[in-house]
Design a protein around this motif. Structure first.
Motif, short mmCIF file in Angstrom:
data_model
loop_
_atom_site.label_atom_id
_atom_site.label_comp_id
_atom_site.label_asym_id
_atom_site.label_seq_id
_atom_site.Cartn_x
_atom_site.Cartn_y
_atom_site.Cartn_z
N GLN A 477 10.77 -36.30 112.44
CA GLN A 477 10.96 -37.69 113.22
C GLN A 477 10.04 -38.60 112.12
O GLN A 477 10.49 -40.01 111.94
CB GLN A 477 10.59 -37.44 114.67
N ARG A 478 8.91 -38.32 111.83
CA ARG A 478 8.27 -39.21 111.08
C ARG A 478 8.89 -39.53 109.76
O ARG A 478 8.86 -40.60 109.38
CB ARG A 478 6.73 -38.62 110.80
N LEU A 479 9.61 -38.60 109.06
CA LEU A 479 10.28 -38.62 107.88
C LEU A 479 11.53 -39.72 108.24
O LEU A 479 11.46 -40.54 107.18
CB LEU A 479 10.63 -37.44 107.36
N ALA A 480 12.07 -39.54 109.31
CA ALA A 480 12.95 -40.28 109.89
C ALA A 480 12.71 -41.83 109.91
O ALA A 480 13.34 -42.77 109.24
CB ALA A 480 13.64 -39.95 110.91
N LEU A 481 11.37 -42.00 110.23
CA LEU A 481 10.62 -43.39 110.56
C LEU A 481 10.54 -44.00 109.12
O LEU A 481 10.65 -45.16 108.90
CB LEU A 481 9.55 -43.35 111.61
N THR A 498 12.38 -38.34 120.69
CA THR A 498 11.27 -37.23 120.96
C THR A 498 11.78 -36.18 122.07
O THR A 498 10.77 -35.63 122.63
CB THR A 498 9.94 -38.01 121.28
N VAL A 499 13.01 -36.19 122.31
CA VAL A 499 13.49 -35.51 123.45
C VAL A 499 13.06 -33.95 123.29
O VAL A 499 12.94 -33.26 124.54
CB VAL A 499 15.02 -35.71 123.80
N PRO A 503 4.95 -32.85 124.96
CA PRO A 503 4.50 -34.11 125.58
C PRO A 503 3.22 -34.98 124.53
O PRO A 503 3.48 -36.16 124.57
CB PRO A 503 3.98 -33.95 126.84
N ILE A 504 2.42 -34.16 123.95
CA ILE A 504 1.59 -34.75 123.52
C ILE A 504 1.99 -35.24 122.05
O ILE A 504 1.74 -36.59 121.55
CB ILE A 504 0.22 -33.52 122.86
N THR A 505 3.01 -34.58 121.40
CA THR A 505 3.39 -34.91 119.93
C THR A 505 4.39 -35.98 120.49
O THR A 505 4.61 -37.21 119.47
CB THR A 505 4.42 -34.02 119.25
N GLU A 506 5.04 -36.24 121.65
CA GLU A 506 6.05 -37.22 122.06
C GLU A 506 5.22 -38.47 122.13
O GLU A 506 5.54 -39.56 121.57
CB GLU A 506 6.90 -36.64 123.18
N ASN A 507 4.16 -38.36 122.67
CA ASN A 507 3.38 -39.66 122.90
C ASN A 507 2.69 -40.17 121.57
O ASN A 507 2.95 -41.38 121.57
CB ASN A 507 2.20 -39.28 124.01
N GLN A 508 2.30 -39.38 120.75
CA GLN A 508 1.90 -39.77 119.48
C GLN A 508 2.99 -40.43 118.54
O GLN A 508 2.65 -41.47 117.98
CB GLN A 508 1.22 -38.47 118.74
N LEU A 509 4.22 -39.98 118.51
CA LEU A 509 5.22 -40.51 117.82
C LEU A 509 5.82 -41.69 118.60
O LEU A 509 6.02 -42.67 117.66
CB LEU A 509 6.29 -39.28 117.91
#
Length: 572
Positions: A477-481, A498-499, A503-509
């Motif tokens: 997802q970071r590479l997509a960003l 982020t589906v 939860p932690i990674t989702e919130n960070q992203l």
């Protein structure tokens, strides 16, 4: 499906036949000349053999026939080579255009097709149908027209020598060219349809089952998986065995019929050519018939296969028609206006009905709703991947489906961004082909991946495994960003990005997304409320309508439905 309809009743073959007819006619002419030279080579050889057996008093008496043997012996492979170059160059050019047309149609309607077709069916179209159209020319059209042209020439030329010879040839060639192929088609058409049905089912089921193979194994139902596959496979093999058995019997009859043609030529030539030097032509006429077998033997199989080509043409014609020249405008104003929009994949099942929405440039909007309500469909409509049946979608005054710069203006980060099996740099520069290394490193630093990439042995040139499996979901997802940042689009659609993350990674992203894209228009499609407090507006879809729309803080205070959803999302 009738042969004429396959060729002229579609949008995939007839336009190219008309546009490139000169190359097509040249290939047919060269193919006819190639077969004719093979026959003349055998004719000359037969005469030389027969004449030499009579012990000619002077070797010069067979000099001219020997010269013809050399000419036709060299000419046949040369003409065959030129004919192959011409026909394959022609068909490869046509196939390239067909693949381009297919890609443009699939690219424009990718979301629609994903909703309407199973993955196995789509792979079947891509894998088989364009190849079938190529085979239609190489294995059916060219052989049939070459054999037809050759037959016509043989009957007309033989008529100058004997009407009986022309009549006899017309009967034999009619059987080879018309009667036997039609009988083959009548006998095999039902079996061929059944075989295609089984094969298509096997292809689709096997594709789906392999994608879900892990679930088969974990559920302990490996035997059921194999049994479900072996049944249709066995049925397909039985039908294939029947077709092969018929093919062997037909080929035997074809050889017997061809042998009868050779015997007829021998009888005719021995009766008509019986004075002076004429007997030497008996062997020549008889041997000249043998190369013709190569021209007529494939016809039955070629005609039978038209049914398969017909199915391919039908499937391709069923794809949504998209005019590749329809994009003629450019988006400059990114204010989005949706007015009285109605859309449905099926006529009686509307997803949106008289839908209206305004999104200003730079606004951050979250779109909520239950699964299947049409959130991702709305994203496809906004990007121009789908076309509404009624109403309008415009950026300023330009419809996205008619814009040439949609990709430069609208970016998408979805649930599973794809990484191709190439270098990391190539994956990132999909968004901007001319991106420098400095720009790429800057984008990686913004998304928090610079240190990770620097630790790789080849850094930006590090190969990426197929589908990016070596990277975690958050890293993908970071590479997509990073791609989006490189492309510098004005509107970003975050389609539940982020589906599948914890939860932690989702919130960070989500925090990272909103920080790095703060100056962009953001359309955030989500099924729960994490991150929506950072949005300017929250919109809830229900039954093709907007149930509520407002600022998150205001909705939390005044809208009981939103408040309940928020509390459920927090687990209260």
């Amino acid at each position: 499906m009738k042969f004429r309809k396959i060729l002229f009743g579609n949008d995939w073959i007839s336009p190219f036949l008309k546009k490139y007819r000169s190359g097509f006619v040249l290939a047919i002419f060269l193919g006819t000349v190639t077969v004719a030279m093979a026959g003349l080579l055998m004719f000359s050889s037969g005469y030389v053999i027969s004449k030499s057996a009579t012990k000619p008093e002077n070797i010069l008496m067979i000099y001219v026939p020997v010269l013809f043997v050399r000419i036709f012996g060299i000419g046949r492979p040369v003409m065959h080579y030129v004919e192959r170059l011409t026909s394959h160059n022609w068909i490869l050019r046509i196939t390239s255009l067909l693949r381009k047309k297919l890609y443009l149609q699939l690219e424009k309607t990718a979301i629609s097709l994903a909703e309407r077709y199973r993955l196995g069916d789509l792979l079947g179209v891509l894998n088989e149908d364009i190849g079938n159209l190529q085979d239609l020319f190489l294995r059916t059209l060219f052989p049939v027209l070459i054999a037809g042209t050759l037959s016509l020439a043989l009957v007309i030329s033989s008529g100058f020598f004997s009407l009986w010879l022309a009549f006899g040839l017309a009967i034999f060639l009619g059987l080879l060219l018309v009667v036997l192929p039609i009988i083959s088609l009548k006998f095999t058409v039902k079996l061929d349809k059944e075989l295609k049905t089984y094969r298509n089912q096997l292809f689709s089921h096997l594709t789906d089952d392999i994608l879900g193979l892990q679930d088969w194994v974990l559920s302990g139902r490996k035997t059921d998986f194999l049994t479900a596959y072996r049944g249709p496979e066995l049925s397909a093999r039985k039908i294939q065995a029947k077709l092969l058995a018929f093919g062997r019997r037909r080929n035997l009859f074809l050889q017997v019929l061809y042998g009868a043609l050779v015997i007829y030529l021998m009888i005719w030539s021995s009766g008509a050519l019986n004075t002076g030097d004429a007997p030497n032509y008996i062997a020549a006429v008889s041997l000249a018939a043998f190369p013709l077998f190569d021209a007529f033997s494939p016809l039955s199989d070629a005609i039978v296969e038209t049914q398969r080509y017909g199915d391919s043409v039908n499937r391709l014609n069923a794809l949504p028609d998209q005019d590749e020249a329809v994009r003629t405008q450019e988006i400059s104003d990114t204010d989005l206006s949706i007015k009285n929009l109605s859309f449905a994949f099926e006529k009686d099942q509307k997803i949106f009905d008289q839908f209206n929405l305004e999104i200003k440039t730079g606004e951050h909007l979250a779109i909520l709703g239950r699964s299947g309500v049409g959130k991702s469909t709305l994203a496809g409509l906004i990007r121009g991947d789908l076309i509404a049946q009624e109403g309008s979608i415009t950026f300023g005054t330009v419809e996205p489906a008619k814009a040439t710069n949609v990709e430069a203006k609208i970016g998408v980060i979805n649930q599973s961004p794809y990484l191709f099996a190439t270098t990391l740099r190539s994956n990132l520069t999909l968004a901007k082909l001319q991106a420098t290394d400095e720009e790429i490193w800057a984008a990686l630093e913004l998304v928090g991946l610079k240190k990770m990439v620097e630790s790789l042995p080849l850094k930006l040139l590090e190969p990426v495994d197929e589908a990016g499996e070596r990277f975690s979901g958050g890293e993908r997802q970071r590479l997509a960003l990073a791609r989006i940042l490189l492309s510098d689009v004005d509107v970003v659609i975050l389609d539940e990005p982020t589906v599948s993350l914890d939860p932690i990674t989702e919130n960070q992203l989500l925090t990272l997304f909103f920080e790095r894209l703060h100056d962009k228009t953001i359309i955030f499609i989500t099924h729960h409320l994490l991150g929506v407090h950072q949005m300017d507006r929250v919109l809830f879809l229900e039954k093709g309508k907007i149930k509520f729309d407002g600022k998150p803080a205001v909705l939390l205070e005044s809208n009981p439905v939103f408040k309940q959803l928020y509390q459920l999302d927090l687990g209260k």
